[in-house]
Design an enzyme around this catalytic site. Sequence first.
Site, PDB file in Angstrom:
ATOM      1  N   CYS A 285       0.838  -1.203   0.000  1.00 23.49           N
ATOM      2  CA  CYS A 285       0.000   0.000   0.000  1.00 23.49           C
ATOM      3  C   CYS A 285       0.868   1.246   0.000  1.00 23.49           C
ATOM      4  O   CYS A 285       0.473   2.290  -0.507  1.00 23.49           O
ATOM      5  CB  CYS A 285      -0.914  -0.011   1.217  1.00 23.49           C
ATOM      6  SG  CYS A 285      -0.018  -0.267   2.758  1.00 23.49           S
ATOM      7  N   GLU A 379      -4.022   2.997  -8.323  1.00 22.27           N
ATOM      8  CA  GLU A 379      -3.140   2.081  -7.582  1.00 22.27           C
ATOM      9  C   GLU A 379      -3.001   0.788  -8.387  1.00 22.27           C
ATOM     10  O   GLU A 379      -3.980   0.092  -8.631  1.00 22.27           O
ATOM     11  CB  GLU A 379      -3.744   1.775  -6.205  1.00 22.27           C
ATOM     12  CG  GLU A 379      -2.837   0.891  -5.379  1.00 22.27           C
ATOM     13  CD  GLU A 379      -3.430   0.490  -4.035  1.00 22.27           C
ATOM     14  OE1 GLU A 379      -4.613   0.130  -3.982  1.00 22.27           O
ATOM     15  OE2 GLU A 379      -2.688   0.538  -3.032  1.00 22.27           O
TER      16      GLU A 379
HETATM   17  P1  NAD Z   1      -9.580  -6.119  -0.632  1.00 22.82           P
HETATM   18  O1  NAD Z   1     -10.253  -4.850  -0.280  1.00 22.82           O
HETATM   19  O2  NAD Z   1      -9.967  -6.819  -1.879  1.00 22.82           O
HETATM   20  O3  NAD Z   1      -9.775  -7.201   0.519  1.00 22.82           O
HETATM   21  C1  NAD Z   1      -9.356  -6.970   1.848  1.00 22.82           C
HETATM   22  C2  NAD Z   1     -10.136  -7.856   2.782  1.00 22.82           C
HETATM   23  O4  NAD Z   1     -11.497  -7.451   2.784  1.00 22.82           O
HETATM   24  C3  NAD Z   1     -10.140  -9.337   2.413  1.00 22.82           C
HETATM   25  O5  NAD Z   1     -10.062 -10.089   3.599  1.00 22.82           O
HETATM   26  C4  NAD Z   1     -11.497  -9.508   1.755  1.00 22.82           C
HETATM   27  O6  NAD Z   1     -12.004 -10.810   1.822  1.00 22.82           O
HETATM   28  C5  NAD Z   1     -12.334  -8.552   2.567  1.00 22.82           C
HETATM   29  N1  NAD Z   1     -13.547  -8.034   1.926  1.00 22.82           N
HETATM   30  C6  NAD Z   1     -13.748  -7.794   0.603  1.00 22.82           C
HETATM   31  N2  NAD Z   1     -14.979  -7.275   0.414  1.00 22.82           N
HETATM   32  C7  NAD Z   1     -15.568  -7.181   1.630  1.00 22.82           C
HETATM   33  C8  NAD Z   1     -16.829  -6.722   2.092  1.00 22.82           C
HETATM   34  N3  NAD Z   1     -17.757  -6.247   1.253  1.00 22.82           N
HETATM   35  N4  NAD Z   1     -17.085  -6.777   3.418  1.00 22.82           N
HETATM   36  C9  NAD Z   1     -16.158  -7.238   4.274  1.00 22.82           C
HETATM   37  N5  NAD Z   1     -14.948  -7.692   3.898  1.00 22.82           N
HETATM   38  C10 NAD Z   1     -14.648  -7.660   2.595  1.00 22.82           C
HETATM   39  O7  NAD Z   1      -8.024  -5.804  -0.610  1.00 22.82           O
HETATM   40  P2  NAD Z   1      -6.814  -6.757  -0.984  1.00 22.82           P
HETATM   41  O8  NAD Z   1      -6.803  -6.948  -2.465  1.00 22.82           O
HETATM   42  O9  NAD Z   1      -6.843  -7.966  -0.114  1.00 22.82           O
HETATM   43  O10 NAD Z   1      -5.561  -5.876  -0.516  1.00 22.82           O
HETATM   44  C11 NAD Z   1      -4.961  -4.934  -1.314  1.00 22.82           C
HETATM   45  C12 NAD Z   1      -5.417  -3.537  -0.935  1.00 22.82           C
HETATM   46  O11 NAD Z   1      -5.142  -3.304   0.437  1.00 22.82           O
HETATM   47  C13 NAD Z   1      -4.672  -2.456  -1.690  1.00 22.82           C
HETATM   48  O12 NAD Z   1      -5.567  -1.443  -2.075  1.00 22.82           O
HETATM   49  C14 NAD Z   1      -3.707  -1.922  -0.633  1.00 22.82           C
HETATM   50  O13 NAD Z   1      -3.257  -0.618  -0.850  1.00 22.82           O
HETATM   51  C15 NAD Z   1      -4.502  -2.044   0.601  1.00 22.82           C
HETATM   52  N6  NAD Z   1      -3.625  -2.066   1.781  1.00 22.82           N
HETATM   53  C16 NAD Z   1      -3.617  -0.983   2.615  1.00 22.82           C
HETATM   54  C17 NAD Z   1      -2.762  -0.963   3.727  1.00 22.82           C
HETATM   55  C18 NAD Z   1      -2.732   0.205   4.664  1.00 22.82           C
HETATM   56  O14 NAD Z   1      -2.155   0.065   5.737  1.00 22.82           O
HETATM   57  N7  NAD Z   1      -3.302   1.333   4.333  1.00 22.82           N
HETATM   58  C19 NAD Z   1      -1.938  -2.054   3.980  1.00 22.82           C
HETATM   59  C20 NAD Z   1      -1.968  -3.135   3.098  1.00 22.82           C
HETATM   60  C21 NAD Z   1      -2.830  -3.138   2.003  1.00 22.82           C
END
Ligand code: NAD
Length: 481
Positions: A285, A379
């Site tokens: 991220c 991103e």
């Molecule tokens: P994602 O949003 O697809 O999924 C994250 C989590 O949310 C997963 O466990 C997923 O199953 C769950 N999820 C998805 N839809 C949901 C819903 N409607 N309700 C509840 N839970 C739900 O993200 P990803 O692809 O796993 O991770 C990548 C993203 O995370 C990138 O955008 C990255 O920048 C961000 N990220 C941010 C940080 C930070 O500290 N700001 C750190 C790491 C990653």
Amino acid sequence: MTFIPHVIDGEEVESLDGARFESVDPWTRAPWAEVALGDARDAERAVTAARRAFDTGPWPRMGYAERGKILHRLADLIEARGGELALADTTDMGKPISDATAMDVPRSAHNLRFFADHARMSVGDLLPMDTGHHAYTRFEPAGVVVAIAPWNFPLMLETWKVAPALAWGNCVVLKPAEDTPASAHILGRLANEAGLPPGVLNVVQGYGPESAGQALTEDARVDRITFTGESGTGRAVSRAAAANLTPVSLELGGKGANLVFDDADLERAVRWSIQAVFSNAGQVCLAGSRLFVQRGIFHAFLDAFTAAADAMVAGDPKDPSTKLGPLSSEAHFNKVREYVEGAVGEGATIVTGGVGDGWVIRPTILTGASATARVRCEEIFGPVVVVDAFDSEDEAVAAANNTPYGLNAMLFTENLSRAHRVAAALRAGTVWTNCFFIRDLRAPFGGVGDSGVGREGGNFSREFFTEPKAVVMEITPAPRA
Ligand code: NAD
């Protein structure tokens, strides 16, 4: 094939309907484990266990020292089983084993140790009042915490959420990302072994939308939701939480700017800039995916940066010499590949990079991308960087701030005043000067704009994972003799 169950109420269990899904190793591109596929009923079961553990169990009623001892024991177990945990993340999502071993595992243990100690040593306020009263603060545990994690730093981000929640006396339901179930399962098992009472840390496996994740965010018995993931998902989580007025902490996406001034230490700037955008195959991220270099050193920097990018060993993430593994899944590989393939049509030149073996994208450096190019604005979450030249400090700051995201920024300069001036002007939750990814867990961590809502870390985590309470007490005058 390995089976990865849920951990609910101290037990390793199948889903209620017995459903399973497969976890794919992105290097072999073959399934390596079967995973319990949680749905709304499994989520409900886990919240019930956490609720009971919180309402009637010993965990919230223990002293900080006793809880801390158990959390330190969990950290010991994480260290002792570091090899197994590192391999779990590497197999699930392709992170180089050398990174998982040297960084993710030690930082995960540190998360538990830090928050255990922080809670124990934390002081509240005492407010003497001139009305014959005094007020003081208490930090009561919030209750049941739902922690939803992404796949890019599985164990490290899960412990970043779980550790402060537990240290402050909450009971937790953790949902790891569907791509990375393995290390969360081991964490749940080790928590039982460390002596966390049943129901204090539950791990529910499964997907997000219309599945276990969404059900957890909609459950009115939940007191806090801490979420890390994409900004779009953050909006969905926020909407679900709003229905129950459940407080949320959102750590979301980023499009980090990295400013290299012409007075920078070039070797240091190149080394950190490589790490900032190509470590973890850019699935970070905090990635410095928009690189701005002052014109006077543009060519010298770009040459050294390109040489260092080309020298990164890409390949099998289980090989200790690998620095760049495959992307985490076929869908994600295709997404990043489309960004790279579309870049030329957006005016960009590919200096180096492109598709490698299997689901590998080699470190990819782009110049000349148009102002509205998707590779510049969105991103990508892969090893892709857009590089531009700038002339003045003001121009660099304006370009860096020209994004709806605001998670972090980096700057490289040997000029002390410029370092402070630019750090103040950048619109970001974290600014790294002459370094990257160094953390003090007391510092606030979070993002501006589309990068998040709220901050965690140190006292910021305390605010979120507790109900701060004011106690006002009257001091009666001494009875007259
Ligand atoms: P994602 O949003 O697809 O999924 C994250 C989590 O949310 C997963 O466990 C997923 O199953 C769950 N999820 C998805 N839809 C949901 C819903 N409607 N309700 C509840 N839970 C739900 O993200 P990803 O692809 O796993 O991770 C990548 C993203 O995370 C990138 O955008 C990255 O920048 C961000 N990220 C941010 C940080 C930070 O500290 N700001 C750190 C790491 C990653």
